[in-house]
Write a protein that holds these residues in place. Structure first.
Motif, PDB file in Angstrom:
ATOM      1  N   ALA A  55      45.423  31.261  35.567  1.00 49.13           N
ATOM      2  CA  ALA A  55      45.498  32.698  35.106  1.00 49.13           C
ATOM      3  C   ALA A  55      44.370  33.150  34.652  1.00 49.13           C
ATOM      4  O   ALA A  55      43.733  34.258  34.929  1.00 49.13           O
ATOM      5  CB  ALA A  55      46.631  32.797  34.007  1.00 49.13           C
ATOM      6  N   GLU A  56      43.475  32.148  33.949  1.00 55.20           N
ATOM      7  CA  GLU A  56      42.037  32.719  33.485  1.00 55.20           C
ATOM      8  C   GLU A  56      41.159  32.769  34.669  1.00 55.20           C
ATOM      9  O   GLU A  56      40.433  33.714  34.604  1.00 55.20           O
ATOM     10  CB  GLU A  56      41.793  31.579  32.376  1.00 55.20           C
ATOM     11  CG  GLU A  56      40.347  31.755  31.769  1.00 55.20           C
ATOM     12  CD  GLU A  56      40.260  32.999  31.008  1.00 55.20           C
ATOM     13  OE1 GLU A  56      39.065  33.595  30.715  1.00 55.20           O
ATOM     14  OE2 GLU A  56      41.179  33.437  30.376  1.00 55.20           O
ATOM     15  N   ARG A  57      41.300  31.911  35.415  1.00 54.06           N
ATOM     16  CA  ARG A  57      40.623  31.967  36.921  1.00 54.06           C
ATOM     17  C   ARG A  57      40.640  33.316  37.595  1.00 54.06           C
ATOM     18  O   ARG A  57      39.680  33.811  38.023  1.00 54.06           O
ATOM     19  CB  ARG A  57      40.926  30.605  37.765  1.00 54.06           C
ATOM     20  CG  ARG A  57      39.875  30.629  38.848  1.00 54.06           C
ATOM     21  CD  ARG A  57      40.001  29.413  39.501  1.00 54.06           C
ATOM     22  NE  ARG A  57      40.552  28.499  38.928  1.00 54.06           N
ATOM     23  CZ  ARG A  57      41.702  27.862  39.086  1.00 54.06           C
ATOM     24  NH1 ARG A  57      42.702  28.444  39.931  1.00 54.06           N
ATOM     25  NH2 ARG A  57      42.298  26.809  38.455  1.00 54.06           N
ATOM     26  N   ALA A  58      42.079  33.916  37.659  1.00 49.66           N
ATOM     27  CA  ALA A  58      42.391  35.033  38.366  1.00 49.66           C
ATOM     28  C   ALA A  58      41.944  36.009  37.714  1.00 49.66           C
ATOM     29  O   ALA A  58      41.377  37.078  38.125  1.00 49.66           O
ATOM     30  CB  ALA A  58      44.044  35.128  38.581  1.00 49.66           C
ATOM     31  N   ARG A  59      41.899  36.006  36.155  1.00 51.56           N
ATOM     32  CA  ARG A  59      41.427  37.118  35.269  1.00 51.56           C
ATOM     33  C   ARG A  59      40.012  37.412  35.677  1.00 51.56           C
ATOM     34  O   ARG A  59      39.466  38.424  35.773  1.00 51.56           O
ATOM     35  CB  ARG A  59      41.789  37.019  34.011  1.00 51.56           C
ATOM     36  CG  ARG A  59      41.514  38.085  33.026  1.00 51.56           C
ATOM     37  CD  ARG A  59      41.462  37.886  31.542  1.00 51.56           C
ATOM     38  NE  ARG A  59      40.373  36.767  31.297  1.00 51.56           N
ATOM     39  CZ  ARG A  59      39.268  37.025  31.133  1.00 51.56           C
ATOM     40  NH1 ARG A  59      38.602  38.089  31.518  1.00 51.56           N
ATOM     41  NH2 ARG A  59      38.209  36.029  30.975  1.00 51.56           N
ATOM     42  N   ARG A  60      39.055  35.985  35.568  1.00 49.28           N
ATOM     43  CA  ARG A  60      37.642  36.260  35.894  1.00 49.28           C
ATOM     44  C   ARG A  60      37.271  36.741  37.198  1.00 49.28           C
ATOM     45  O   ARG A  60      36.519  37.728  37.389  1.00 49.28           O
ATOM     46  CB  ARG A  60      37.099  35.048  35.575  1.00 49.28           C
ATOM     47  CG  ARG A  60      36.874  34.432  34.304  1.00 49.28           C
ATOM     48  CD  ARG A  60      35.995  33.201  34.007  1.00 49.28           C
ATOM     49  NE  ARG A  60      36.220  32.309  35.004  1.00 49.28           N
ATOM     50  CZ  ARG A  60      36.829  31.075  34.872  1.00 49.28           C
ATOM     51  NH1 ARG A  60      37.729  31.040  33.595  1.00 49.28           N
ATOM     52  NH2 ARG A  60      37.319  30.213  35.918  1.00 49.28           N
ATOM     53  N   GLU A  61      38.164  36.540  38.259  1.00 48.06           N
ATOM     54  CA  GLU A  61      37.906  36.891  39.784  1.00 48.06           C
ATOM     55  C   GLU A  61      38.306  38.263  39.807  1.00 48.06           C
ATOM     56  O   GLU A  61      37.484  39.096  40.292  1.00 48.06           O
ATOM     57  CB  GLU A  61      38.848  35.988  40.576  1.00 48.06           C
ATOM     58  CG  GLU A  61      38.229  34.735  41.002  1.00 48.06           C
ATOM     59  CD  GLU A  61      39.232  33.912  41.799  1.00 48.06           C
ATOM     60  OE1 GLU A  61      40.409  34.501  42.121  1.00 48.06           O
ATOM     61  OE2 GLU A  61      38.972  32.752  41.911  1.00 48.06           O
ATOM     62  N   ALA A  62      39.186  38.577  38.909  1.00 48.39           N
ATOM     63  CA  ALA A  62      39.548  40.197  39.044  1.00 48.39           C
ATOM     64  C   ALA A  62      38.468  41.040  38.313  1.00 48.39           C
ATOM     65  O   ALA A  62      38.061  42.173  38.926  1.00 48.39           O
ATOM     66  CB  ALA A  62      40.995  40.499  38.411  1.00 48.39           C
ATOM     67  N   GLN A  63      37.916  40.636  37.389  1.00 48.64           N
ATOM     68  CA  GLN A  63      36.888  41.324  36.657  1.00 48.64           C
ATOM     69  C   GLN A  63      35.500  41.232  37.466  1.00 48.64           C
ATOM     70  O   GLN A  63      35.109  42.316  37.615  1.00 48.64           O
ATOM     71  CB  GLN A  63      36.517  40.566  35.324  1.00 48.64           C
ATOM     72  CG  GLN A  63      35.645  41.157  34.311  1.00 48.64           C
ATOM     73  CD  GLN A  63      36.026  42.362  33.608  1.00 48.64           C
ATOM     74  OE1 GLN A  63      37.313  42.613  33.710  1.00 48.64           O
ATOM     75  NE2 GLN A  63      35.262  43.052  33.052  1.00 48.64           N
ATOM     76  N   GLN A  64      35.334  40.175  38.133  1.00 51.77           N
ATOM     77  CA  GLN A  64      34.221  40.169  39.002  1.00 51.77           C
ATOM     78  C   GLN A  64      34.330  41.120  40.071  1.00 51.77           C
ATOM     79  O   GLN A  64      33.216  41.950  40.471  1.00 51.77           O
ATOM     80  CB  GLN A  64      33.982  38.710  39.453  1.00 51.77           C
ATOM     81  CG  GLN A  64      32.666  38.699  40.229  1.00 51.77           C
ATOM     82  CD  GLN A  64      32.510  37.432  40.818  1.00 51.77           C
ATOM     83  OE1 GLN A  64      33.432  36.190  40.379  1.00 51.77           O
ATOM     84  NE2 GLN A  64      31.456  37.018  41.703  1.00 51.77           N
ATOM     85  N   ARG A  65      35.522  41.167  40.823  1.00 50.42           N
ATOM     86  CA  ARG A  65      35.680  42.402  41.751  1.00 50.42           C
ATOM     87  C   ARG A  65      35.814  43.574  41.253  1.00 50.42           C
ATOM     88  O   ARG A  65      35.072  44.642  41.820  1.00 50.42           O
ATOM     89  CB  ARG A  65      37.052  41.884  42.241  1.00 50.42           C
ATOM     90  CG  ARG A  65      37.113  40.866  43.423  1.00 50.42           C
ATOM     91  CD  ARG A  65      38.481  40.912  44.362  1.00 50.42           C
ATOM     92  NE  ARG A  65      39.635  41.042  43.292  1.00 50.42           N
ATOM     93  CZ  ARG A  65      40.229  40.032  42.893  1.00 50.42           C
ATOM     94  NH1 ARG A  65      39.781  38.951  43.080  1.00 50.42           N
ATOM     95  NH2 ARG A  65      41.574  40.298  42.160  1.00 50.42           N
ATOM     96  N   ALA A  66      36.059  43.953  40.122  1.00 51.18           N
ATOM     97  CA  ALA A  66      36.029  45.283  39.553  1.00 51.18           C
ATOM     98  C   ALA A  66      34.551  45.653  39.289  1.00 51.18           C
ATOM     99  O   ALA A  66      33.988  46.676  39.396  1.00 51.18           O
ATOM    100  CB  ALA A  66      36.693  45.251  38.137  1.00 51.18           C
TER     101      ALA A  66
END
Length: 150
Positions: A55-66
């Motif tokens: 979940a933390e990895r997915a949150r970081r990836e979503a933040q990077q895409r944003a």
């Protein structure tokens, strides 16, 4: 003390997926029957840790895409033709939906119209800076040029 993995957020105890120490009676008589927690075994603790890391990895990836999308939008210049009078005043105003459609057409990025922040409606031709919220805490200023329709 007994270890428990919370299956839901419990006020005063912790959030979903956390491993907490609780009294054995509290775990057995309150948390487990209400399906708020389960008894923590080494395998379940490891699984909860893997789930939390994913979940933390997915949150970081979503933040990077944003962040990448916001950088793209900052370099974008939108041109929106709108019916206007000779004095440069628009008949009506440029709406958030028109801005979102222009962004989708120019860059292929889908943004919810509620994420477009207009301090006041755009009612004149010319250049305007429009704030777009890409994700939680990530915004971009998009240069928007409103031209009279010919």
């Amino acid at each position: 003390m007994a270890k428990a993995i919370l299956t839901q957020d419990v006020e005063g105890l912790g959030g979903r997926g956390e491993v907490v120490d609780v009294a054995p009676g509290y775990l057995r008589n309150y948390l487990v029957p209400r399906r708020l927690a389960q008894v923590a075994t080494p395998a379940l603790i490891a699984e909860a840790e893997r789930r939390r890391e994913a979940a933390e990895r997915a949150r970081r990836e979503a933040q990077q895409r944003a962040e990448e999308t916001a950088a793209l939008l900052r370099r974008t210049v939108l041109t929106i033709p709108h019916a206007a009078g000779d004095d440069g005043r628009l008949f009506g105003s440029v709406t958030a939906k028109e801005i979102v459609d222009a962004i989708r057409e120019a860059r292929g990025v889908k943004i919810d119209r509620r994420k477009v922040r207009l301090e006041e409606p755009i009612r004149t031709t010319g250049t305007h800076m429009v704030t777009v919220e890409v994700a939680e805490g990530v915004t971009a200023q998009v240069k928007t040029i409103v031209t009279p329709e010919s």
